[in-house]
Design an enzyme around this catalytic site. Structure first.
Site, short mmCIF file in Angstrom:
data_model
loop_
_atom_site.label_atom_id
_atom_site.label_comp_id
_atom_site.label_asym_id
_atom_site.label_seq_id
_atom_site.Cartn_x
_atom_site.Cartn_y
_atom_site.Cartn_z
N VAL A 127 0.93 -1.56 -0.01
CA VAL A 127 -0.14 -0.20 0.22
C VAL A 127 0.91 0.87 0.13
O VAL A 127 0.63 2.07 -0.49
CB VAL A 127 -0.85 0.39 1.34
CG1 VAL A 127 -1.95 1.27 1.10
CG2 VAL A 127 -1.82 -1.33 0.68
N GLN A 130 2.08 1.59 -3.24
CA GLN A 130 1.91 2.72 -4.37
C GLN A 130 0.53 4.05 -3.79
O GLN A 130 0.79 4.88 -4.65
CB GLN A 130 0.03 1.27 -4.29
CG GLN A 130 -0.66 2.36 -5.66
CD GLN A 130 -0.08 2.06 -6.79
OE1 GLN A 130 0.99 1.53 -7.32
NE2 GLN A 130 -0.92 3.24 -7.97
N GLU A 131 1.28 4.44 -2.60
CA GLU A 131 0.10 5.69 -2.29
C GLU A 131 0.93 6.59 -2.14
O GLU A 131 1.26 7.37 -2.65
CB GLU A 131 -0.46 5.54 -1.20
CG GLU A 131 -1.49 4.39 -0.58
CD GLU A 131 -2.43 5.44 -1.35
OE1 GLU A 131 -2.45 6.61 -1.75
OE2 GLU A 131 -3.41 4.44 -0.97
N SER A 132 2.38 5.99 -1.88
CA SER A 132 3.47 7.22 -1.67
C SER A 132 4.86 7.19 -1.92
O SER A 132 5.90 7.86 -2.22
CB SER A 132 3.66 7.54 -0.27
OG SER A 132 4.04 6.77 0.03
#
Length: 240
Positions: A127, A130-132
């Site tokens: 996560v 992908q997010e940051s």
């Protein structure tokens, strides 16, 4: 049969992805026989070219059967429908990116959150990737902040006072993700869809299980479709 060990494993992965894409009308939303025929033709041409490069001859159907078997036998607990979704959407660059920037400086924070909320650390890392891209100062155009890209309202609900603080951000993001996994009875794909698109939207579409997700994936935004498969791909990489 051809000795497939002479082919670069990354190329074999691309072959598998192309074959899966040609079979997954639920992702493309195109059920026309013409499209399916064209995709199969592309796969066959690529396969024949690789067979020639390997310096051998074989029955292409035998090789195709072997590749399809690889896709069906996940061996890692991922439902076959979600595994196919993941493989079809995960490019080679996904694995390379995860391997090159694993954010190891945050390992202790991630492990602590994993133990506290019962979430696989590889999924948390997926996560975050992908997010940051492991940038704790990241801010999205929508105002999501930090490693797990928390909106202010979400962060506040989990006691966050500084979304850019890695410990607070990962703890709150993992807590939120854990709640979603529990809400959807352990179906990680659905939890990821809800993390990205919001649980309200997922519930309105009537998605409760990963099988529901596979069947109704086309009803979700393209961003969410890609998000799920990329995070699952990253999780697989971080698990090794």
């Amino acid at each position: 049969m051809m000795n497939t060990s002479s082919i670069d494993p990354r190329v074999m992965k691309e072959l598998l992805q192309l074959q899966l894409l040609s079979k997954m009308s639920l992702i493309s939303g195109d059920t026309s026989s013409t499209s399916s025929t064209d995709d199969s033709g592309d796969f066959s041409e690529l396969l024949q070219a690789l067979m020639g490069q390997a310096g051998g001859t074989t029955d292409s159907q035998d090789v195709l059967s072997g590749l399809t078997g690889m896709a069906a036998d996940t061996g890692n607990g991922i439902p076959s429908s979600m595994y196919a979704l993941n493989r079809a959407y995960t490019p080679l660059s996904t694995t390379a990116s995860a391997e090159s920037d694993s954010g190891s400086q945050y390992d202790s924070i991630i492990e602590a959150a994993s133990r506290r909320y019962g979430v696989d650390p590889a999924l948390i890392k997926g996560v975050i990737q992908q997010e940051s891209d492991f940038n704790h100062q990241a801010v999205s155009s929508a105002g999501a902040k930090g490693l797990m890209q928390l909106m202010d309202g979400t962060g506040a609900g989990f006691g966050v006072t500084n979304a850019f603080d890695p410990q607070q951000n990962v703890d709150a993001g993992t807590h939120f993700l854990s709640n979603l996994i529990n809400k959807y009875n352990g179906n990680e794909g659905v939890a990821l869809a809800a993390y990205n698109a919001g649980p309200g939207r997922i519930d309105r579409v009537g998605i409760r299980t990963d099988q529901d997700l596979a069947n109704k994936l086309h009803l979700l935004p393209k961003e969410t479709q890609t998000y799920i498969s990329k995070v699952l791909g990253y999780k697989q990489t971080f698990s090794t």
